[in-house]
Enzyme design. Structure first.
Site, PDB file in Angstrom:
ATOM      1  N   ASP A 234      46.927 -36.869 -27.311  1.00 52.02           N
ATOM      2  CA  ASP A 234      48.285 -36.684 -27.826  1.00 52.02           C
ATOM      3  C   ASP A 234      49.264 -36.988 -26.696  1.00 52.02           C
ATOM      4  O   ASP A 234      49.326 -36.239 -25.718  1.00 52.02           O
ATOM      5  CB  ASP A 234      48.457 -35.246 -28.319  1.00 52.02           C
ATOM      6  CG  ASP A 234      49.861 -34.945 -28.825  1.00 52.02           C
ATOM      7  OD1 ASP A 234      50.808 -35.674 -28.473  1.00 52.02           O
ATOM      8  OD2 ASP A 234      50.020 -33.973 -29.572  1.00 52.02           O
ATOM      9  N   ASP A 359      42.785 -47.701  -6.583  1.00 58.01           N
ATOM     10  CA  ASP A 359      41.512 -47.047  -6.836  1.00 58.01           C
ATOM     11  C   ASP A 359      40.467 -47.669  -5.910  1.00 58.01           C
ATOM     12  O   ASP A 359      40.744 -48.630  -5.200  1.00 58.01           O
ATOM     13  CB  ASP A 359      41.112 -47.182  -8.311  1.00 58.01           C
ATOM     14  CG  ASP A 359      40.314 -45.983  -8.797  1.00 58.01           C
ATOM     15  OD1 ASP A 359      39.624 -45.352  -7.972  1.00 58.01           O
ATOM     16  OD2 ASP A 359      40.368 -45.678 -10.004  1.00 58.01           O
TER      17      ASP A 359
END
Length: 657
Positions: A234, A359
């Site tokens: 959500d 990353d």
């Protein structure tokens, strides 16, 4: 000037004088081998050992000015070292990945002294005092360098349950809380912020300064192996939780406090839309796809992190397909090499001014094992690991140049200073651009007070990390996050002491402590409690991360030991089934057998039994929907939130008692 006017100015000057003349507050200084300087009755660390107070050593000056002064004093080699985010080597077979009982200082020393690396991830676990002592040893090495720049020590999450090498750390002595999905299931931003505050105190107590978290990724693809680290699917809930998490860790509503832990929100942007759920650590999982055109939904939670003043952003490994920025398709490279995503969208449109940290291993060469996995019969390891998606054909020097020019400030998991230096000397990166990144990195160190005292007290670490109050808060949160999906005939909470219970995956000792009587013969039981996990497949066992991650089918199958136990127990006695939802399990053929069904987002046996016996009532609401079938999973769009046909349990579902 009138007499009245002069009187007003005099009164104003007197009123302002105390503030203007307030004496600086002497901070505590920490040192192992360096000297101090006294100026105007105040003490300062003489980090460069020149007997004079340099501006970067003067704690009375603001962090920006100190960072600019220090950057100007640094050589290109030192600046390149600042832009590396290395791994502290550890002793043991997994030492190259930093996993072990202690640092290998013989290997760490050259990284600090020769390569000038000043930021490292730690993957050590163990007693808090040991972690503190080990981190102090790193700071002592850094103190002996030419400019005495302290080391910043970062970590992946270490206060939760699931452990994957290279993505999280075993909790050790730290307080244990539910996964991020569990905090989202509770849905209370104040509690999420409180978790951040507790973790911040524990981190700083052992000398950890940076959290490589939170994940603001939307878990829109149910097969994805990293859902347990997210706050669900959500966008509004994820953004709310991310903001509270950042505020708790950083110790402020809108920035980084002196005692804060800098947060690095990740993974910018769209990682959760990984094609078929295959993860971007692996070459076969390097694409994120947007068939439903929902890219903007994946961006929204990051804006909440920016509103909280998050210090860092980590780009995704993925190559995004089907996305336009400023009306143009994205270059088919990983986000760490995308100027469109980092400079145009992140810094330009969204106004982010902090650190951008890649990353891990995006500049490494991608050879045969990186592209195609390890040969059959050879156990996958971290040797040759790379995530250089879309730039595999470039030289290492050109990868560094492309990353910096795209907008990166620091490179994760590498210490290749020579290649970055070579890129600058070849004119592929301007010195001005390097200085910009170095100032950003140093400013954070100054804001956290590391130049005054980077050392910690091992005895204090023992008292803070895993403090009884913190442990109790974490245990209560674990129980609250449990999500009750079924409770037929009001079975829960369990009433009456001494009920005979058959257990699978639950400690008999813990059951006894909660007033139950464990039995080993199902025929003697009044009820059964079974703990299991979301089903998974290991579809790519020859890849470094594919061998470690949960992929593929989410449904329970005949023949699987846990499912056979559920069938056998439920045929004889009321059965409570608790499923660890690291991914959204398909429970269609479990729901009809379980008398009570619980979704688990990270809970100890104690926390589970607390909930089942009513000590702490479960209050969780699903942070993602639970699909009804794999057919529905395969038909849904990777990028669209909760869009599977006829979900068995919709998002935000949950019962109470």
């Amino acid at each position: 000037m009138s007499l009245f006017r002069r009187l007003l100015l005099t009164v104003a000057a007197i009123a302002l004088a105390p503030a203007a003349m307030a004496a600086p507050v002497q901070p505590a200084l920490g040192s192992r081998s360096g000297a101090t300087i006294t100026v105007d009755g105040l003490k300062f660390r003489d980090l460069d050992r020149d007997g004079k107070l340099s501006p970067y050593e003067d704690w009375r000056l603001d962090p920006d000015r100190r960072a600019a002064d220090l950057t100007a004093r640094m050589t290109l080699d030192e600046k390149a070292g600042a832009m590396m985010h290395g791994t502290v080597p550890a002793k043991g077979p997994l030492g190259v990945a930093g996993i072990g009982a202690g640092y290998d200082l013989d290997k760490a020393g050259p990284l600090i002294r020769s390569r000038r690396v000043e930021t490292f991830i730690t993957r050590l676990s163990g007693a808090p005092a040991t972690l503190a002592e080990q981190n102090n040893a790193l700071q002592a090495l850094a103190e002996d360098t030419r400019l005495g720049i302290p080391v910043t020590i970062s970590t992946d999450p270490r206060n939760h349950f699931q452990f994957t090498a290279g993505a999280s750390v075993t909790s050790g002595g730290f307080s244990q809380w539910p996964e991020a999905t569990g905090l989202a299931a509770i849905g209370d931003p104040a509690l999420t912020r409180r978790f951040g505050e507790v973790a911040r105190k524990e981190y700083r107590a052992v000398g950890i300064h940076q959290a490589l978290s939170p994940m603001a990724d939307l878990a829109t693809e149910p097969r994805w192996s990293r859902i347990n680290g997210t706050f669900g699917e959500d966008p509004v809930l994820v953004g709310t939780m991310v903001k509270a998490y950042v505020q708790g860790f950083q110790g402020s509503d809108t920035g980084l406090a002196a005692d804060g832990v800098s947060a690095v929100v990740k993974h910018w942007v769209g990682y959760g839309a990984s094609a078929k759920g295959f993860d971007g650590h692996n070459s076969y999982g390097r694409y994120a796809v947007f068939p439903a055109g929902q890219f903007d939904q994946h961006v929204k939670p990051f804006d909440d992190a920016f509103a909280a003043g998050v210090v860092g952003v980590m780009p995704t490994y993925a190559i995004l397909q089907g996305v336009m920025v400023d009306g143009k398709p994205l270059e088919p490279v990983g986000a760490g090499f995308s100027r469109q995503l980092l400079t145009d969208l992140l810094r330009g449109e969204h106004g982010f001014k902090g650190l951008v940290i890649s990353d891990w291993a995006i500049t490494n060469d991608c050879g045969q094992t990186c592209r195609n996995g390890f040969p059959t019969g050879q156990a996958p390891n971290f040797e040759g690991f790379s995530t250089a998606w879309g730039v595999e054909g470039l030289s290492k020097v050109d990868r560094y140049a492309k990353g910096v020019n795209a907008g990166l400030d620091q490179f994760g998991g590498v210490e290749d200073t020579a290649e970055l230096v070579a890129a600058v000397r070849a004119g592929k990166i301007t010195p001005t651009r390097i200085d910009q990144s170095v100032r950003r990195i140093l400013t954070v160190k100054f804001e956290q007070g590391l130049f005054e005292n980077p050392y910690v007290d091992p005895k204090a670490a023992e008292a803070v990390v895993g403090a009884p109050a913190f442990v109790a808060e974490g245990r209560a949160a674990q129980s609250r996050a449990l999500t009750l999906l079924e409770n037929r005939n009001g079975l829960l909470p369990l009433k009456g002491a001494g009920r005979k219970v058959w257990l699978m995956g639950v400690s008999a000792e813990v059951a006894r402590a909660h007033g139950l009587t464990p039995v080993t013969d199902l025929a003697q039981a009044d009820l059964a409690i079974i703990r299991t996990v979301t089903p998974f497949q290991t579809l790519h066992p020859n890849y470094t991360f594919g061998s470690r991650q949960h992929e593929g089918d989410l449904s329970f199958k005949d023949g699987a030991a846990d499912y056979e136990a559920i069938k056998a127990a439920s045929a004889k006695v009321p059965t409570i089934v608790s499923v660890y939802l690291d991914r959204p399990a398909i429970l269609t053929n479990v729901r009809d057998k379980a008398t009570a069904l619980v979704g688990d987002f990270g809970a100890s046996d104690d926390a589970l039994l607390d909930a089942l016996t009513g000590v702490v009532g479960p209050r969780g609401r699903l942070p993602f929907e639970l699909p009804s079938s794999m057919v529905a999973v395969e038909a849904q769009a990777e990028d669209a939130p909760h869009d599977s046909a006829k979900p068995l349990y919709p998002i935000h579902y949950g019962l109470t008692y």
